[in-house]
Design a protein around this motif. Sequence first.
Motif, PDB file in Angstrom:
ATOM      1  N   ALA A  47       0.827  -1.204   0.000  1.00 31.80           N
ATOM      2  CA  ALA A  47       0.000   0.000   0.000  1.00 31.80           C
ATOM      3  C   ALA A  47       0.861   1.255   0.000  1.00 31.80           C
ATOM      4  CB  ALA A  47      -0.926   0.014   1.212  1.00 31.80           C
ATOM      5  N   GLU A  48       0.431   2.244  -0.747  1.00 33.72           N
ATOM      6  CA  GLU A  48       1.022   3.571  -0.699  1.00 33.72           C
ATOM      7  C   GLU A  48       0.253   4.354   0.370  1.00 33.72           C
ATOM      8  OE1 GLU A  48       1.672   7.492  -3.575  1.00 33.72           O
ATOM      9  OE2 GLU A  48       0.308   5.880  -4.166  1.00 33.72           O
ATOM     10  N   ILE A  49       0.909   4.625   1.491  1.00 35.11           N
ATOM     11  CA  ILE A  49       0.239   5.234   2.636  1.00 35.11           C
ATOM     12  C   ILE A  49       0.846   6.607   2.917  1.00 35.11           C
ATOM     13  CG2 ILE A  49      -0.333   4.999   5.084  1.00 35.11           C
ATOM     14  CD1 ILE A  49      -0.082   1.982   4.764  1.00 35.11           C
ATOM     15  N   HIS A  50       0.003   7.616   2.924  1.00 40.32           N
ATOM     16  CA  HIS A  50       0.416   8.966   3.278  1.00 40.32           C
ATOM     17  C   HIS A  50      -0.289   9.377   4.567  1.00 40.32           C
ATOM     18  CE1 HIS A  50       1.300   9.874  -1.241  1.00 40.32           C
ATOM     19  NE2 HIS A  50       2.213   9.103  -0.685  1.00 40.32           N
ATOM     20  N   ILE A  51       0.439  10.016   5.469  1.00 38.25           N
ATOM     21  CA  ILE A  51      -0.106  10.427   6.758  1.00 38.25           C
ATOM     22  C   ILE A  51      -0.022  11.938   6.881  1.00 38.25           C
ATOM     23  CG2 ILE A  51       0.183  10.289   9.261  1.00 38.25           C
ATOM     24  CD1 ILE A  51       1.156   7.431   8.876  1.00 38.25           C
ATOM     25  N   LYS A  52      -1.159  12.556   7.227  1.00 36.32           N
ATOM     26  CA  LYS A  52      -1.234  13.996   7.402  1.00 36.32           C
ATOM     27  C   LYS A  52      -1.830  14.321   8.769  1.00 36.32           C
ATOM     28  CE  LYS A  52      -0.093  14.943   3.026  1.00 36.32           C
ATOM     29  NZ  LYS A  52       1.163  15.647   2.648  1.00 36.32           N
ATOM     30  N   PHE A  53      -1.375  15.431   9.338  1.00 39.67           N
ATOM     31  CA  PHE A  53      -1.956  15.950  10.579  1.00 39.67           C
ATOM     32  C   PHE A  53      -2.949  17.051  10.203  1.00 39.67           C
ATOM     33  CE2 PHE A  53       2.184  14.239  11.734  1.00 39.67           C
ATOM     34  CZ  PHE A  53       1.829  13.386  12.777  1.00 39.67           C
ATOM     35  N   VAL A  54      -4.137  16.978  10.791  1.00 39.96           N
ATOM     36  CA  VAL A  54      -5.248  17.823  10.348  1.00 39.96           C
ATOM     37  C   VAL A  54      -5.754  18.675  11.513  1.00 39.96           C
ATOM     38  CG1 VAL A  54      -7.538  17.841   9.292  1.00 39.96           C
ATOM     39  CG2 VAL A  54      -5.897  16.020   8.690  1.00 39.96           C
ATOM     40  N   PHE A  55      -5.813  19.990  11.322  1.00 41.32           N
ATOM     41  CA  PHE A  55      -6.455  20.851  12.305  1.00 41.32           C
ATOM     42  C   PHE A  55      -7.037  22.063  11.609  1.00 41.32           C
ATOM     43  CE2 PHE A  55      -1.792  20.829  12.904  1.00 41.32           C
ATOM     44  CZ  PHE A  55      -1.445  22.038  12.332  1.00 41.32           C
ATOM     45  N   CYS A  56      -7.766  22.877  12.388  1.00 39.26           N
ATOM     46  CA  CYS A  56      -8.455  24.045  11.838  1.00 39.26           C
ATOM     47  C   CYS A  56      -7.530  25.260  11.821  1.00 39.26           C
ATOM     48  CB  CYS A  56      -9.719  24.326  12.642  1.00 39.26           C
ATOM     49  SG  CYS A  56     -11.011  23.067  12.474  1.00 39.26           S
ATOM     50  N   ILE A  81      -1.515   2.999  15.269  1.00 37.15           N
ATOM     51  CA  ILE A  81      -1.937   2.203  14.114  1.00 37.15           C
ATOM     52  C   ILE A  81      -0.734   1.443  13.583  1.00 37.15           C
ATOM     53  CG2 ILE A  81      -2.966   2.243  11.816  1.00 37.15           C
ATOM     54  CD1 ILE A  81      -4.163   4.987  12.564  1.00 37.15           C
ATOM     55  N   ARG A  82      -0.905   0.154  13.386  1.00 31.49           N
ATOM     56  CA  ARG A  82       0.142  -0.682  12.787  1.00 31.49           C
ATOM     57  C   ARG A  82      -0.155  -0.785  11.290  1.00 31.49           C
ATOM     58  NH1 ARG A  82       0.389  -6.078  15.158  1.00 31.49           N
ATOM     59  NH2 ARG A  82       2.612  -6.078  14.692  1.00 31.49           N
ATOM     60  N   LEU A  83       0.695  -0.166  10.493  1.00 31.00           N
ATOM     61  CA  LEU A  83       0.382   0.029   9.082  1.00 31.00           C
ATOM     62  C   LEU A  83       0.373  -1.264   8.273  1.00 31.00           C
ATOM     63  CD1 LEU A  83       2.299   3.346   8.308  1.00 31.00           C
ATOM     64  CD2 LEU A  83      -0.030   3.017   9.147  1.00 31.00           C
ATOM     65  N   ILE A  84       1.255  -2.198   8.570  1.00 31.35           N
ATOM     66  CA  ILE A  84       1.274  -3.443   7.790  1.00 31.35           C
ATOM     67  C   ILE A  84       0.008  -4.261   8.024  1.00 31.35           C
ATOM     68  CG2 ILE A  84       2.426  -5.686   7.567  1.00 31.35           C
ATOM     69  CD1 ILE A  84       5.067  -4.274   7.704  1.00 31.35           C
ATOM     70  N   PRO A  85      -0.403  -4.509   9.276  1.00 29.53           N
ATOM     71  CA  PRO A  85      -1.674  -5.219   9.464  1.00 29.53           C
ATOM     72  C   PRO A  85      -2.874  -4.466   8.902  1.00 29.53           C
ATOM     73  CG  PRO A  85      -0.369  -5.296  11.476  1.00 29.53           C
ATOM     74  CD  PRO A  85       0.312  -4.333  10.553  1.00 29.53           C
ATOM     75  N   LEU A  86      -2.867  -3.138   9.024  1.00 26.36           N
ATOM     76  CA  LEU A  86      -3.968  -2.356   8.467  1.00 26.36           C
ATOM     77  C   LEU A  86      -4.046  -2.552   6.958  1.00 26.36           C
ATOM     78  CD1 LEU A  86      -6.207  -0.198   8.583  1.00 26.36           C
ATOM     79  CD2 LEU A  86      -4.396   1.529   8.383  1.00 26.36           C
ATOM     80  N   ALA A  87      -2.919  -2.419   6.285  1.00 26.05           N
ATOM     81  CA  ALA A  87      -2.908  -2.579   4.830  1.00 26.05           C
ATOM     82  C   ALA A  87      -3.315  -3.990   4.418  1.00 26.05           C
ATOM     83  CB  ALA A  87      -1.520  -2.247   4.284  1.00 26.05           C
ATOM     84  N   SER A  88      -2.842  -4.978   5.148  1.00 24.37           N
ATOM     85  CA  SER A  88      -3.188  -6.368   4.819  1.00 24.37           C
ATOM     86  C   SER A  88      -4.678  -6.618   4.968  1.00 24.37           C
ATOM     87  CB  SER A  88      -2.404  -7.330   5.716  1.00 24.37           C
ATOM     88  OG  SER A  88      -1.011  -7.207   5.493  1.00 24.37           O
ATOM     89  N   SER A 139      -1.281  -9.891  19.551  1.00 25.05           N
ATOM     90  CA  SER A 139      -0.231  -9.825  18.537  1.00 25.05           C
ATOM     91  C   SER A 139      -0.733  -9.358  17.180  1.00 25.05           C
ATOM     92  CB  SER A 139       0.442 -11.197  18.396  1.00 25.05           C
ATOM     93  OG  SER A 139      -0.505 -12.178  18.026  1.00 25.05           O
ATOM     94  N   ASP A 140      -1.990  -9.651  16.843  1.00 28.58           N
ATOM     95  CA  ASP A 140      -2.491  -9.263  15.521  1.00 28.58           C
ATOM     96  C   ASP A 140      -3.226  -7.921  15.544  1.00 28.58           C
ATOM     97  OD1 ASP A 140      -4.652 -10.122  16.948  1.00 28.58           O
ATOM     98  OD2 ASP A 140      -5.501 -11.371  15.352  1.00 28.58           O
ATOM     99  N   THR A 141      -2.837  -7.068  16.441  1.00 29.76           N
ATOM    100  CA  THR A 141      -3.449  -5.740  16.583  1.00 29.76           C
ATOM    101  C   THR A 141      -3.282  -4.907  15.315  1.00 29.76           C
ATOM    102  OG1 THR A 141      -3.185  -5.650  18.982  1.00 29.76           O
ATOM    103  CG2 THR A 141      -3.236  -3.546  17.824  1.00 29.76           C
ATOM    104  N   ILE A 142      -4.337  -4.159  14.986  1.00 27.16           N
ATOM    105  CA  ILE A 142      -4.275  -3.137  13.947  1.00 27.16           C
ATOM    106  C   ILE A 142      -4.212  -1.751  14.573  1.00 27.16           C
ATOM    107  CG2 ILE A 142      -5.620  -2.005  12.119  1.00 27.16           C
ATOM    108  CD1 ILE A 142      -6.527  -4.780  11.249  1.00 27.16           C
ATOM    109  N   ALA A 143      -5.027  -1.505  15.614  1.00 23.80           N
ATOM    110  CA  ALA A 143      -5.040  -0.187  16.238  1.00 23.80           C
ATOM    111  C   ALA A 143      -5.372  -0.304  17.720  1.00 23.80           C
ATOM    112  CB  ALA A 143      -6.041   0.730  15.548  1.00 23.80           C
ATOM    113  N   VAL A 144      -4.626   0.438  18.539  1.00 23.30           N
ATOM    114  CA  VAL A 144      -4.897   0.556  19.971  1.00 23.30           C
ATOM    115  C   VAL A 144      -5.221   2.016  20.261  1.00 23.30           C
ATOM    116  CG1 VAL A 144      -4.073   0.146  22.314  1.00 23.30           C
ATOM    117  CG2 VAL A 144      -3.179  -1.226  20.427  1.00 23.30           C
TER     118      VAL A 144
END
Length: 296
Positions: free
Chosen positions: A86-95, A157-164, A261-266
């Motif tokens: 996966a091509e994953i981009h992360i941005k921080f968002v505020f007003c 967020i664990r990006l590899i499990p999320l993408a999988s 162990s198979d966590t995606i997000a805590v």
Amino acid sequence: MSSRWLVLASLSSISLLLYFLFLLFTLQIKSPLLLLSPNNNPILLDNTPRPQTQFSLLIGILTRPDLYDRRHFLRLIYGIQSSPIAEIHIKFVFCNLTKNGQRILIALEILRFNDIIILNCTENMNSGKTYTYFSSLTQILPRSYDYVMKADDDVFIRLIPLASSLAPLPRTDMYYGFVIPCTSQNPFVEYMSGMGFVLSWDLVQWITESSIPANHTYGPEDKTLGKWLKMGNKAKNRFSNKPAMYDYPGTNGKCSHELISDTIAVHRLKRWDQWLNVLTFFNVTETLKPSYMYHL
């Protein structure tokens, strides 16, 4: 005789030159490309084919302008992660910014990291910020994504499990996350928790264009978004990823459970000791290579 010898010598030289060029071309295909630096030291450029990513994902972490330390910490967390599929981009968002200091310091962040989206809104949690986030993306982004995620700034967020987990799912009319109520496994019961939910790009476009979200922007942001989708008869493809997504142990009743162990997000990582427990459990520094430069 002399001119004939010169012609033969020239032909021989051309043949040798062509043979040498052929060898270079062959080596370039079969081996890393060899170049020379300005000081004549060899530079190897690896031209090994890279696997093609299967989809793209934008993760927008909704936070506040003054939380500089948290953003820098999260840059460390996500800067050491990636997914080959996966091509994953992360941005921080505020007003909108409201202080002179913010305008200077955040400008420096933008120049250095280019990972900030500043929305045209007044900072809030449940008064339309999530709507402004999704409804602005089609205008402000230079490209589209297969999926867009909204995430809190207290979630790991664990990006590899999320993408999988996303890879086999539909690319349209898709709504993914941790379904509320906590005890339910049915993604169609209510809505996905605001800890982190994913929408396909067509739903982002629908939020931008539809009057339903525009006329219902106030209220708990995750519950409100679920209401939009229900009113619009959208998100026929829904997926709740339990138990891989959850709240930190002991923080939120039945939404919490022990680290697995198979966590995606805590979610609900409010204190440093909680973050350290999570990072230790998943051994996030395991790829650190030994070096004489530091002693840990």
